[in-house]
Design a protein around this motif. Structure first.
Motif: not given
Lengths: 80, 468
Positions: B134-139, B282-289, B333-342, B359-363
């Protein structure tokens, strides 16, 4: 304002601490307000206050209240 | 490579350098001993600093199928207590001299500076089988909202990162980010699964010890949020002699264009590969590079999806956008997308709610060559020094302390508006939770609203406009 007061004021503004804080005990990475973000602001405050350019060696050597005084002395700032 | 169960193959190689070298064998022995003390599959808290103790605890918990919530060792005591009350961990792995914990709990086991604190009134947790971490959503706002990550999430993302960064056992990263922060943790995970050596230090780039370690330990790589790059520029990084350094990564927010261009040039001259990356907890860490050979051509881009992932754009209606240069919500979309929130104890039993889609919330838009560019955010989120902060959560936090405020801002600039003469008190609440650098608190006469009462954030002033 004499130089020691200027120096303290830079800490108050740079680290956002109270004027009655225990300055002499402050340490980079130990004092809550003095982390790397605070350090950047503090460096900028000191450069403005004493009209000096602090280079990488000074920035990375400076890690306590006293070491800052010593480093500034070397740059010609007179602390009396 | 699930749960670090095969890192034993690296045996005598050095896993961690922290004042001395610790081999993979030694790390595993220490890690498993910590996990054995906890015993069954339960929920624990791990108070993290960049120390061998934190890392060994984390490795042991994953290997032992114990679910840790990773928190900053410097977490505010009130926030820690709230999380304990809400999630009821059986143990807390923390510095043995932790003020609050040492007063209230007994310890059962110690390793180095850390000890395992036993929580009173233990309950039996119902934990979903796949839940790893579990990781926090906000530092910093202390929100109890957590991201649930699975073993698959962690190790798929680590494998993708290893592949596009070409990490191997000769790499020697040094810690520059908190390990309870998804980016910092991803550096640890991707290097441990590769058999590399992690140089662990609590010193920051602002300290001489950090650079001495870089040189003496032949560090090959480190990562940084935009603020780290601001510090590097201030330190005249281009003049530093660091011959072993071959790779730098940047994530945790968009680097300002001047700084990005400066580092592209500096790294080219020094023969360092400079990777700009994008991700979310929410995607564990990385989505693009962004592949480094595109740094000039595609400046400002978050690049392309990581191996095994896919990025698409969607209209508000959910319709797929296929044409280039059309802005829509960035969807990963990928296998690193988290299960959800708690948000509560009972959520820890829940399964996969996202089904691999985030859905990243980024435009963003995509250019003709398939490179993605972020242009804004749908959610009311900003980043302060790399830490994601929900503006609504800051408002909630201030409200909980008796201040009715409205917050707005952009990255590294938070504006707080109050109708009352309580700016000093508001500043104190914010200071307890986060840095006040970049925070402006303004007193205004009225909050601009539209006819239906919705706040017009864009109409809020950026300077004092009190007419009283």
């Amino acid at each position: 304002m004499n130089n020691i007061e200027l120096y303290k004021t830079a800490f108050i503004n740079g680290l956002d601490v109270e004027p009655d804080a225990s300055f002499e005990e402050m340490k980079l990475g130990v004092t809550k307000e003095w982390d790397s973000i605070g350090h950047m602001t503090l460096i900028a405050e000191l450069e403005d206050a004493f009209d000096v350019d602090l280079d990488s060696d000074v920035i990375t050597d400076f890690n306590t209240y006293q070491s800052g005084i010593d480093l500034l002395k070397r740059l010609g700032v007179d602390f009396g | 490579m699930k749960r670090f169960d095969t890192i034993g193959q690296y045996g005598e190689r050095t896993a961690i350098y922290a004042d001395r070298a610790y081999s993979y064998d030694e790390m595993i022995e220490a890690a498993d001993a910590i996990a054995r003390e906890v015993g069954d599959r339960t929920l624990v808290f791990c108070l993290c600093a960049n120390t061998k103790e934190s890392i060994f605890g984390y490795v042991g918990f994953l290997r032992g199928r114990i679910v840790p919530l990773l928190l900053d060792a410097a977490i505010h005591s009130e926030q820690l207590q709230n999380l304990i009350d809400r999630y009821r961990p059986t143990h807390i792995w923390a510095n043995r001299e932790h003020n609050q914990l040492a007063q209230e709990m007994d310890t059962t086991y110690g390793y180095g500076d850390y000890a395992l604190f036993e929580c009173p009134h233990v309950i039996e947790h119902e934990l979903h089988d796949e839940l790893a971490l579990l990781l926090t959503t906000s530092g910093s706002t202390g929100s109890p909202k957590l991201v649930r990550l699975s073993y698959d999430n962690l190790f798929h993302n680590a494998a993708s990162i290893v592949s596009y960064l070409n990490i191997n056992e000769d790499d020697r990263p040094i810690t520059t980010l908190p390990m309870n922060y998804s980016y910092g943790l991803s550096i640890i995970n991707s290097h441990l699964v590769s058999g590399a050596t992690i140089v662990v230090t609590e010193a920051s780039v602002m300290q001489k010890e950090f650079w001495q370690l870089c040189r003496n330990q032949h560090v090959t790589t480190f990562g940084g949020v935009p603020f780290v790059y601001e510090m590097l520029q201030r330190l005249k990084f281009e003049t530093m002699e660091l011959p072993s350094l071959t790779k730098l990564t940047q994530a945790g927010g968009k680097l300002n264009p001047d700084l990005a261009s400066a580092f592209t040039g500096i790294c080219e001259r020094k023969g360092i590969q400079f990777f700009t990356m994008y991700g979310q907890t929410e995607a564990t860490a990385r989505m693009s590079y962004l592949p480094p050979d595109q740094n000039r051509e595609k400046a400002g881009s978050i690049g392309i999806a990581i191996p095994g992932g896919e990025l698409t754009l969607r209209k508000e209606t959910g319709e797929l956008i296929t044409a280039p240069n059309v802005v829509g919500e960035l969807v990963y979309q990928g296998a690193n997308v988290s299960l959800g929130y708690a948000e509560a104890l009972s959520d820890l039993a829940s399964g996969d709610e996202n089904e691999g889609v985030l859905y990243t919330g980024d435009l963003a838009y995509m250019d003709e060559d398939g490179y993605f560019f972020i242009v804004g955010r749908i959610k009311r989120m900003i980043k302060m020094h790399g830490n994601r902060i929900s503006l609504d959560e800051v408002e909630d936090l201030l409200r909980a302390h008796g201040h009715e405020c409205v917050c707005t801002g952009t990255d590294d600039e938070l504006y707080v508006y109050t109708l009352h003469d309580d700016r000093a008190a508001i500043k104190q609440v914010i200071k307890d939770m986060m840095h006040t650098r970049g925070v402006t608190i303004l007193q205004i006469d009225a909050i601009p609203r539209n006819e239906s009462g919705k706040i017009l954030y864009a109409a809020l002033p950026k300077r004092e406009l009190v007419t009283t």
